[in-house]
Scaffold this motif. Sequence first.
Motif, PDB file in Angstrom:
ATOM      1  N   HIS A 133       0.848  -1.210   0.000  1.00  0.00           N
ATOM      2  CA  HIS A 133       0.000   0.000   0.000  1.00  0.00           C
ATOM      3  C   HIS A 133       0.879   1.254   0.000  1.00  0.00           C
ATOM      4  O   HIS A 133       1.508   1.576   1.012  1.00  0.00           O
ATOM      5  CB  HIS A 133      -0.919  -0.008   1.231  1.00  0.00           C
ATOM      6  N   HIS A 192       1.332   5.406  -2.099  1.00  0.00           N
ATOM      7  CA  HIS A 192       0.851   6.408  -3.070  1.00  0.00           C
ATOM      8  C   HIS A 192       2.067   7.101  -3.683  1.00  0.00           C
ATOM      9  O   HIS A 192       2.686   7.948  -3.026  1.00  0.00           O
ATOM     10  CB  HIS A 192       0.010   7.476  -2.370  1.00  0.00           C
ATOM     11  N   HIS A 225      -9.083   2.104   0.785  1.00  0.00           N
ATOM     12  CA  HIS A 225      -8.843   2.281   2.223  1.00  0.00           C
ATOM     13  C   HIS A 225     -10.073   1.831   3.001  1.00  0.00           C
ATOM     14  O   HIS A 225     -11.200   1.978   2.526  1.00  0.00           O
ATOM     15  CB  HIS A 225      -8.554   3.753   2.546  1.00  0.00           C
ATOM     16  N   ASP A 266       2.448   3.132   2.963  1.00  0.00           N
ATOM     17  CA  ASP A 266       1.481   4.227   2.846  1.00  0.00           C
ATOM     18  C   ASP A 266       2.128   5.600   2.787  1.00  0.00           C
ATOM     19  O   ASP A 266       1.607   6.568   3.337  1.00  0.00           O
ATOM     20  CB  ASP A 266       0.432   4.173   3.973  1.00  0.00           C
TER      21      ASP A 266
END
Length: 434
Positions: A77, A79, A232, A324
């Motif tokens: 996970h 971004h 999420h 994350d």
Amino acid sequence: MTIRHALRGTILRFHDNPFFTPAADAMHIEPDGLVVIADGHIETVGNYDDLRPNLDANISIADYRGCLIGPGFIDAHVHYPQLSVIASYGEQLLTWLERYVFPEERRFHDENYSAEIARKFLNELLRAGTTTAAVYCTVHPQSVEAFFRESAHRNTRMIAGKVLMDRNAPDDLRDTAQRGYDESRHLIDRWHRNGRQFYAVTPRFAPTSTEEQLTLAGALLDTAPDLFMQTHLLENRQEEAWVRQLFPARKGYLDVYDHANLVRPRSIFGHAVHVSEHDLGHCHDKGCTFAHCPTSNLFLGSGNFRLFDALRAERPVHVALGTDVGAGDTLSLLRVANEAYKIAQSTGHSLHPAQAYWLATTGGAQALHIDHLVGKIAPGMEADLCVLDPAATPILAQRTANAESYNDILFALMILGDERSVRATYVNGRKIDF
Ligand code: GUN
Ligand code: ZN
């Protein structure tokens, strides 16, 4: 002609899941081992003295004696567009998104900017020893295009997708349910299972999608084999209350996704900090996966994920680790393992180093259903490797000089280690320069 090369060092492999067998015995250690690589795949693995006589006298052997050779790390996970807003001060989830994340994600309208950040992100990821990640792009298809192009250029095995957001976001960061579907479909055709790339249908989270968009996301998953889904779930208490307000007809947050047919194998739910026992049983039945993101949960003050609860033997849920970034403050899964240890301690459990290392490698690959490709050192697997140096820094060298076991060395690495402990990263058999 097949070109072979090899790595020599201490090889770490799992013969059992360390959560369901005594953790200290779950690893098979080859103290002086050799991994032979041919055409990007692992051909043979074993003891150096046993294998060396069978190999060409001129084979190139990278000498990592004193180091640990294992699979590349798997980040479930992250971004990539948030690389530049890592370490943003003073907010919790919802205001952090508004104040820092959305303004930065606007910039990915520009494909050149997307490519620049994708390059930097992939370089940093590989420097941290991570060879596979499940990656959120932005709402702009060009951000996805740029990411996959950079990943294909490096031949990394990545999972990524276009964020779907058709409400509760700034005008220029919203799609519509239909446009999100069409753009995702086009990207799936271009990139899913193109070389080493996999596509993930990516509704950001329930508050930024209408029910119509979530339903179309569920429909997308049936349009090609092996698609992933990432979103999420139950990260923060305000978020949870907002979802209850937005979807009053649903029994709870997980039910919003379930209703849209999004809870299934290859679905990756980031965080799951505030899940109920009922949710855990349901996720076990459905075979979906949680990404445990302790550095992020601590940074945003979201709460403590109950790892040992999620993994309870009578109804285990698949769990992998996630950085994350940009809510997480590092791309190093060693640092994530460090915080996972501390969070487990605060819930009354000691996360064993073999367990943490398993979550970051073999277990992560199993949780993502890619363990037939990566996550293990075994013949036929893709040669994505991470070589860890237990003496990478003076304090690590001091701590590991008299270590009593390989588990002890791994524990020192997970508590004191970071990018500096990564001596080398290999992607598809090729050593990465960094
Ligand atoms: N929830 C919705 N979007 C995000 C995001 O970008 N980061 C985190 N940590 N949580 C989210
Ligand atoms: Zn996230």
